[in-house]
Design a protein around this motif. Structure first.
Motif, PDB file in Angstrom:
ATOM      1  N   THR A  11     107.623 -28.432 -19.208  1.00 39.73           N
ATOM      2  CA  THR A  11     107.083 -29.791 -19.299  1.00 39.73           C
ATOM      3  C   THR A  11     107.309 -30.398 -20.681  1.00 39.73           C
ATOM      4  O   THR A  11     106.977 -31.559 -20.899  1.00 39.73           O
ATOM      5  CB  THR A  11     105.577 -29.793 -18.995  1.00 39.73           C
ATOM      6  N   ASP A  12     107.869 -29.614 -21.603  1.00 39.45           N
ATOM      7  CA  ASP A  12     108.046 -30.090 -22.980  1.00 39.45           C
ATOM      8  C   ASP A  12     109.484 -30.459 -23.290  1.00 39.45           C
ATOM      9  O   ASP A  12     109.862 -30.558 -24.453  1.00 39.45           O
ATOM     10  CB  ASP A  12     107.563 -29.019 -23.963  1.00 39.45           C
ATOM     11  N   ASN A  78     109.628 -42.676 -26.609  1.00 39.74           N
ATOM     12  CA  ASN A  78     108.256 -43.141 -26.819  1.00 39.74           C
ATOM     13  C   ASN A  78     107.416 -42.977 -25.553  1.00 39.74           C
ATOM     14  O   ASN A  78     106.232 -42.608 -25.622  1.00 39.74           O
ATOM     15  CB  ASN A  78     108.258 -44.602 -27.274  1.00 39.74           C
ATOM     16  N   GLU A  79     108.026 -43.239 -24.401  1.00 37.70           N
ATOM     17  CA  GLU A  79     107.316 -43.012 -23.136  1.00 37.70           C
ATOM     18  C   GLU A  79     106.949 -41.536 -22.982  1.00 37.70           C
ATOM     19  O   GLU A  79     105.848 -41.195 -22.540  1.00 37.70           O
ATOM     20  CB  GLU A  79     108.201 -43.448 -21.962  1.00 37.70           C
ATOM     21  N   LEU A  80     107.899 -40.650 -23.358  1.00 39.79           N
ATOM     22  CA  LEU A  80     107.639 -39.219 -23.256  1.00 39.79           C
ATOM     23  C   LEU A  80     106.527 -38.799 -24.204  1.00 39.79           C
ATOM     24  O   LEU A  80     105.655 -37.979 -23.828  1.00 39.79           O
ATOM     25  CB  LEU A  80     108.918 -38.440 -23.582  1.00 39.79           C
ATOM     26  N   GLU A  82     104.003 -40.489 -25.192  1.00 40.47           N
ATOM     27  CA  GLU A  82     102.712 -40.923 -24.664  1.00 40.47           C
ATOM     28  C   GLU A  82     102.246 -40.042 -23.512  1.00 40.47           C
ATOM     29  O   GLU A  82     101.055 -39.694 -23.420  1.00 40.47           O
ATOM     30  CB  GLU A  82     102.806 -42.373 -24.200  1.00 40.47           C
ATOM     31  N   LYS A  83     103.189 -39.659 -22.640  1.00 42.49           N
ATOM     32  CA  LYS A  83     102.832 -38.869 -21.462  1.00 42.49           C
ATOM     33  C   LYS A  83     102.674 -37.391 -21.788  1.00 42.49           C
ATOM     34  O   LYS A  83     101.786 -36.710 -21.258  1.00 42.49           O
ATOM     35  CB  LYS A  83     103.899 -39.030 -20.380  1.00 42.49           C
ATOM     36  N   ARG A  84     103.554 -36.888 -22.659  1.00 45.21           N
ATOM     37  CA  ARG A  84     103.560 -35.458 -22.960  1.00 45.21           C
ATOM     38  C   ARG A  84     103.716 -35.256 -24.457  1.00 45.21           C
ATOM     39  O   ARG A  84     104.814 -34.991 -24.940  1.00 45.21           O
ATOM     40  CB  ARG A  84     104.694 -34.751 -22.212  1.00 45.21           C
TER      41      ARG A  84
END
Length: 418
Positions: A11-12, A78-80, A82-84
């Protein structure tokens, strides 16, 4: 076809692969096999095998200009974040022009983006065929006899003094890349000075003012070509090496020189020489070295370095090493990586065996037939976890199309590979 087991999903990690062709699919498959992750294909368009894939998310962009890449990759990163939080974007590409664009914006990308690409100095030294030839000379590596033609300005171009036929190709693939979509070829076989002069005129009319190489035509069909793929880690050490002998190349004008079938080999002396050359310029990331066996001497000639992993990177998996595991361990996980060599004997192919065997003979045909019989065949398109009905149809249509292409562009073996 051989299949690889899929790892548990990380997940990273989010791979972002710029482009939309078969090389992008092969990289996405490597990530999925190694880490169980879906990749983002960032393209102006994608082939059907990616569009209908379950291991890709597609994000379309209008172009691959540096500002476009910076904006879109930055948005994804940036989306990543925020989510992870703590997750990493692994940014890859597989054309010289796009690698150059990534290099130009790398320092402006968010901190959670890693790119296995060289710095600007190393890129310029190895990707330009003129400076690469000088590096080869300095390191005692053999290259074809070559003359440099500058198309800058309006003055006449002196005739070559090499014996015809000769091979003509751009010194910088990145600088020339846009012309491939305007009817120009990756490489030309020229039979006369008149033909060369017509090419110079056509290039200047299109506004091309770079350098071209005119080289001696080294005889030998596709099976005389070879590739060496390397990965240099963040400390500058070569952590991965793999080699293959080409069996068949694509012969469509815009794809000439791209292998469509290879058999893995082990060329330790050539690997050592390639590593020494690239280490001397402080190289980092993936590189592919193109070589050709000169039938006159039995020695390998060094043709060029592609500053990327190469279109056929999946041959490394066929050879026993997933290159994405090495890259992620180095750049993402910051582990100490023990250098590995992909030496398992196997057949890598994008074309059906029924087509490939038409172009092989003798002991090489016997060797490859034995690999087929033993099941040691690797086709990146045929991935069992990603073979839904639509993808299966796409792959089969693509494979069948190869029969038509080869009938048109390369109906029988040529001793010049043209």
């Amino acid at each position: 076809m051989k299949k690889s087991s899929t790892a548990f999903s990380r997940t990273d990690l989010l791979p972002v692969i710029v482009g939309g062709d078969i090389s992008v699919y092969a990289l996405g498959r490597q990530f999925h096999e190694a880490f169980g992750v879906r990749s983002v294909a960032l393209g102006t368009g994608v082939i059907a095998a990616i569009e209908h894939s379950s291991i890709f998310d597609v994000r379309l962009v209008p172009d691959f200009a540096p500002k476009t890449l910076l904006a879109e990759v930055g948005r994804i990163a940036n989306e990543l974040a925020e989510k992870r939080p703590g997750a990493t974007v692994a940014l890859l590409a597989n054309t010289d022009a796009t690698i150059e664009d990534i290099i130009s914006v790398r320092d402006e990308l968010p901190d959670n983006v890693v790119c296995p690409v060289p710095d600007r100095r190393a890129f310029d030294l190895v990707s330009n065929k003129v400076s690469f030839a000088r590096l080869c000379e300095r390191h005692g590596l053999l290259t074809p006899a070559t003359q440099i033609v500058s198309l800058a300005g309006e003055g006449g171009v002196p005739p070559t003094d090499l014996e015809f036929p000769v091979v003509a190709k751009p010194a910088s693939s990145a600088e020339y890349f846009s012309l491939l979509g305007r009817g120009f070829r990756k490489v030309y076989l020229m039979e006369s000075q008149e033909a060369l002069d017509r090419l110079w005129s056509a290039l200047r009319e299109e506004g091309f003012a770079g350098d071209f190489l005119v080289q001696e035509c080294v005889r030998g069909d596709d099976t005389h070509m070879g590739a060496i793929t390397l990965y240099f880690g963040r400390d500058g050490e070569a952590l991965l090496a793999g080699c293959a002998q080409t069996l068949l190349e694509d012969h469509a004008p815009s794809l000439k020189g791209n292998a469509v079938a290879m058999v893995t080999r082990d060329f330790p002396e050539l690997v050592e020489k390639s590593v020494e050359l690239l280490r001397s310029v402080g190289y980092r990331g993936f590189a592919e070295v193109d070589i050709k066996l000169d039938p006159r001497t039995g020695e390998w000639l060094f043709f060029e370095v592609n500053p990327r992993i190469g279109r056929n990177s999946y041959y490394l998996v066929a050879g026993g090493v997933n290159p994405m595991r090495v890259m992620v361990a180095d750049l993402v996980d910051h582990q100490r990586v023990v250098p590995v060599h992909a030496t398992r004997r196997a057949l890598y192919t994008l074309v059906p065996w029924a087509l490939l065997r038409r172009y092989l003979s003798g002991r090489l045909l016997d060797e490859v037939s034995a690999l087929v019989s033993s099941g040691s065949v690797f086709d990146p398109q045929r991935y069992a976890p990603d073979m839904g009905i639509r993808r299966r149809v796409d792959v089969e249509l693509t494979e069948m199309n190869h029969f038509r292409k080869f009938r048109r562009y390369y109906p029988k073996v040529s001793d010049t590979s043209f």
